[in-house]
Design a protein around this motif. Structure first.
Motif, PDB file in Angstrom:
ATOM      1  N   UNK A   1       0.828  -1.213   0.000  1.00 40.11           N
ATOM      2  CA  UNK A   1       0.000   0.000   0.000  1.00 40.11           C
ATOM      3  C   UNK A   1       0.859   1.259   0.000  1.00 40.11           C
ATOM      4  N   UNK A   2       1.881   1.293   0.848  1.00 39.44           N
ATOM      5  CA  UNK A   2       2.736   2.480   0.919  1.00 39.44           C
ATOM      6  C   UNK A   2       3.519   2.654  -0.373  1.00 39.44           C
ATOM      7  N   UNK A   3       4.011   1.551  -0.942  1.00 36.09           N
ATOM      8  CA  UNK A   3       4.771   1.639  -2.184  1.00 36.09           C
ATOM      9  C   UNK A   3       3.940   2.156  -3.345  1.00 36.09           C
ATOM     10  N   UNK A   4       2.706   1.672  -3.471  1.00 36.00           N
ATOM     11  CA  UNK A   4       1.841   2.147  -4.558  1.00 36.00           C
ATOM     12  C   UNK A   4       1.511   3.624  -4.396  1.00 36.00           C
ATOM     13  N   UNK A   5       1.230   4.044  -3.157  1.00 30.43           N
ATOM     14  CA  UNK A   5       0.902   5.449  -2.937  1.00 30.43           C
ATOM     15  C   UNK A   5       2.110   6.349  -3.188  1.00 30.43           C
ATOM     16  N   UNK A   6       3.289   5.917  -2.724  1.00 35.96           N
ATOM     17  CA  UNK A   6       4.480   6.751  -2.853  1.00 35.96           C
ATOM     18  C   UNK A   6       4.964   6.830  -4.295  1.00 35.96           C
ATOM     19  N   UNK A   7       4.879   5.727  -5.037  1.00 39.31           N
ATOM     20  CA  UNK A   7       5.435   5.724  -6.395  1.00 39.31           C
ATOM     21  C   UNK A   7       4.478   6.318  -7.418  1.00 39.31           C
ATOM     22  N   UNK A   8       3.211   5.937  -7.346  1.00 35.92           N
ATOM     23  CA  UNK A   8       2.260   6.341  -8.387  1.00 35.92           C
ATOM     24  C   UNK A   8       1.591   7.684  -8.110  1.00 35.92           C
ATOM     25  N   UNK A   9       1.570   8.115  -6.852  1.00 39.36           N
ATOM     26  CA  UNK A   9       0.795   9.320  -6.536  1.00 39.36           C
ATOM     27  C   UNK A   9       1.621  10.408  -5.859  1.00 39.36           C
ATOM     28  N   UNK A  10       2.607  10.047  -5.063  1.00 38.14           N
ATOM     29  CA  UNK A  10       3.400  11.037  -4.345  1.00 38.14           C
ATOM     30  C   UNK A  10       4.807  11.145  -4.907  1.00 38.14           C
ATOM     31  N   UNK A  11       4.935  11.006  -6.224  1.00 38.64           N
ATOM     32  CA  UNK A  11       6.247  11.130  -6.846  1.00 38.64           C
ATOM     33  C   UNK A  11       6.732  12.573  -6.741  1.00 38.64           C
ATOM     34  N   UNK A  12       8.037  12.785  -6.558  1.00 31.66           N
ATOM     35  CA  UNK A  12       8.545  14.167  -6.440  1.00 31.66           C
ATOM     36  C   UNK A  12       8.332  14.939  -7.735  1.00 31.66           C
ATOM     37  N   UNK A  13       8.043  16.223  -7.585  1.00 32.71           N
ATOM     38  CA  UNK A  13       7.808  17.070  -8.747  1.00 32.71           C
ATOM     39  C   UNK A  13       9.121  17.315  -9.484  1.00 32.71           C
ATOM     40  N   UNK A  14       9.066  17.223 -10.788  1.00 28.51           N
ATOM     41  CA  UNK A  14      10.246  17.424 -11.615  1.00 28.51           C
ATOM     42  C   UNK A  14      10.337  18.878 -12.045  1.00 28.51           C
ATOM     43  N   UNK A  15      11.565  19.359 -12.153  1.00 27.26           N
ATOM     44  CA  UNK A  15      11.794  20.720 -12.637  1.00 27.26           C
ATOM     45  C   UNK A  15      11.845  20.685 -14.156  1.00 27.26           C
ATOM     46  N   UNK A  16      10.781  21.170 -14.775  1.00 32.69           N
ATOM     47  CA  UNK A  16      10.717  21.154 -16.229  1.00 32.69           C
ATOM     48  C   UNK A  16      11.550  22.303 -16.800  1.00 32.69           C
ATOM     49  N   UNK A  17      12.292  22.054 -17.862  1.00 36.24           N
ATOM     50  CA  UNK A  17      13.124  23.122 -18.434  1.00 36.24           C
ATOM     51  C   UNK A  17      12.268  24.253 -18.956  1.00 36.24           C
ATOM     52  N   UNK A  18      12.771  25.452 -18.752  1.00 40.18           N
ATOM     53  CA  UNK A  18      12.038  26.638 -19.201  1.00 40.18           C
ATOM     54  C   UNK A  18      12.110  26.737 -20.714  1.00 40.18           C
ATOM     55  N   UNK A  19      11.002  27.082 -21.349  1.00 36.00           N
ATOM     56  CA  UNK A  19      11.006  27.168 -22.803  1.00 36.00           C
ATOM     57  C   UNK A  19      11.855  28.332 -23.298  1.00 36.00           C
ATOM     58  N   UNK A  20      12.501  28.134 -24.426  1.00 34.16           N
ATOM     59  CA  UNK A  20      13.347  29.150 -25.043  1.00 34.16           C
ATOM     60  C   UNK A  20      12.548  29.836 -26.143  1.00 34.16           C
ATOM     61  N   UNK A  21      12.369  31.147 -26.018  1.00 29.31           N
ATOM     62  CA  UNK A  21      11.583  31.919 -26.975  1.00 29.31           C
ATOM     63  C   UNK A  21      12.529  32.811 -27.763  1.00 29.31           C
ATOM     64  N   UNK A  22      12.644  32.626 -29.050  1.00 27.36           N
ATOM     65  CA  UNK A  22      13.553  33.472 -29.852  1.00 27.36           C
ATOM     66  C   UNK A  22      13.015  34.894 -29.943  1.00 27.36           C
ATOM     67  N   UNK A  23      13.911  35.875 -29.809  1.00 24.00           N
ATOM     68  CA  UNK A  23      13.546  37.289 -29.917  1.00 24.00           C
ATOM     69  C   UNK A  23      13.717  37.762 -31.352  1.00 24.00           C
ATOM     70  N   UNK A  24      13.171  38.941 -31.631  1.00 23.23           N
ATOM     71  CA  UNK A  24      13.224  39.460 -32.995  1.00 23.23           C
ATOM     72  C   UNK A  24      14.611  39.951 -33.368  1.00 23.23           C
ATOM     73  N   UNK A  25      15.436  40.338 -32.364  1.00 25.30           N
ATOM     74  CA  UNK A  25      16.760  40.860 -32.668  1.00 25.30           C
ATOM     75  C   UNK A  25      17.821  39.776 -32.775  1.00 25.30           C
ATOM     76  N   UNK A  26      17.402  38.510 -32.804  1.00 22.87           N
ATOM     77  CA  UNK A  26      18.353  37.413 -32.956  1.00 22.87           C
ATOM     78  C   UNK A  26      18.799  36.807 -31.655  1.00 22.87           C
ATOM     79  N   UNK A  27      18.495  37.432 -30.518  1.00 22.85           N
ATOM     80  CA  UNK A  27      18.856  36.863 -29.225  1.00 22.85           C
ATOM     81  C   UNK A  27      17.751  35.948 -28.738  1.00 22.85           C
TER      82      UNK A  27
END
Length: 306
Positions: free
Chosen positions: A273-299
């Motif tokens: 019971x503890x393993x199913x709850x911890x693995x499938x529901x209480x998994x640690x939040x992942x740090x998703x990479x921030x999206x890269x948005x190209x600017x008009x000036x080339x940067x």
């Protein structure tokens, strides 16, 4: 030809006059009741264990069923051999599910629901339903936790189905197999230990997992406290079924061995019971990479999630 007087009822005198008229007559005395033989089993049963012995059954009851022809066996390579494991109707399955969700204190689950006709139909579909419920609920829980975050992109995790299936079916088959082997070994050491068949143990474990199906659905609630409270409640219900079933089978063994056996059963059940709850529901939040948005000036501009 008999006359009318011969056909009338007559009053009989005492036995002495009757024997005098007919010395060859046989008399039967009904004044004293027949004596009931005592100690038929060679020992006195304790008053507190009469109900437990009735619930657990004895080897004599199994032999009686075999002699009566109630247990039919077929070769294991035939379809009829495996068909007997699924020979159960809907009312029996529902009754066993009800008994696993609402256990009766002091009552043995095997003797009340299983021993008359153990089946694999209920345990198989309960495990299958639990596998998909945990996998789907785990995906939905992950979705609701990250809902509203601009950097999160939902991707279904189908691997959770295979992981859940491996975990649930391994527990529902390997643990009963080990417990059955242990009870058979202790039965050879202590003769008065009542043992269960492998099919009966699998049946108990399969039906005891039913309570986790509605619990897994409620685990979608994104509150850790609520999830753990639900887990403890379900663990107490299903664990009590296992304890009340297997404690009478080991109580006559050594005290330490009996307590260690029951403790191991509860511990493995809690780990699932503890393993199913911890693995499938209480998994640690992942740090998703921030999206890269190209600017008009080339940067390039890297946005930071809040």
């Amino acid at each position: 030809m008999a006359t009318v007087d011969d056909l009338k009822f007559q009053e009989f005198d005492d036995a002495a006059n009757l024997l005098a008229a007919n010395p060859d007559a046989t008399t039967i005395s009904i004044d004293e009741p027949a004596e009931i033989p005592k100690n038929q089993h060679g020992r006195l049963q304790e008053p507190g264990r009469e109900e437990d012995d009735e619930l657990l059954g004895t080897d004599d009851s199994d032999k009686t069923e075999l002699l009566a022809g109630q247990k039919k066996s077929a070769p294991f390579w035939t379809f009829e051999y495996y068909q007997t494991f699924f020979d159960v109707d809907t009312y029996q399955v529902l009754d066993r599910i009800k008994g696993s969700v609402f256990p009766v204190p002091g009552k043995n689950f095997v003797r009340l629901y299983i021993r008359s006709n153990p089946d694999l139909y209920g345990p198989f579909w309960i495990c299958a339903t639990l596998v998909f419920t945990i996998a789907v609920s785990g995906n939905l829980s992950n979705f609701f936790i990250h809902l509203g975050k601009p950097t999160y992109h939902y991707v279904p995790e189908f691997r959770k189905v295979s992981i859940a299936a491996t975990t649930i079916y391994a527990y529902a088959w390997l643990v009963p197999l080990a417990l059955w082997g242990f009870l058979m070994w202790r039965n050879s050491k202590v003769m008065n230990i009542v043992s269960y068949s492998f099919l009966e143990i699998v049946c108990v474990y399969g039906y005891s997992l039913f309570i986790y199906i509605p619990t897994a659905i409620l685990w979608i609630i994104p509150q850790k406290v609520v999830r753990w409270v639900l887990m403890m409640f379900s663990l107490c219900l299903s664990g009590s079924v296992l304890v009340m079933t297997f404690w009478p089978a080991v109580r006559d063994d050594n005290r330490r061995i009996a307590l260690a056996t029951v403790g191991t059963i509860v511990l493995l059940h809690a780990l699932l019971a503890v393993g199913c709850l911890a693995y499938f529901f209480d998994a640690p939040e992942l740090d998703f990479p921030a999206p890269i948005i190209p600017a008009h000036n080339g940067t390039t501009v890297i946005t930071k999630s809040q």
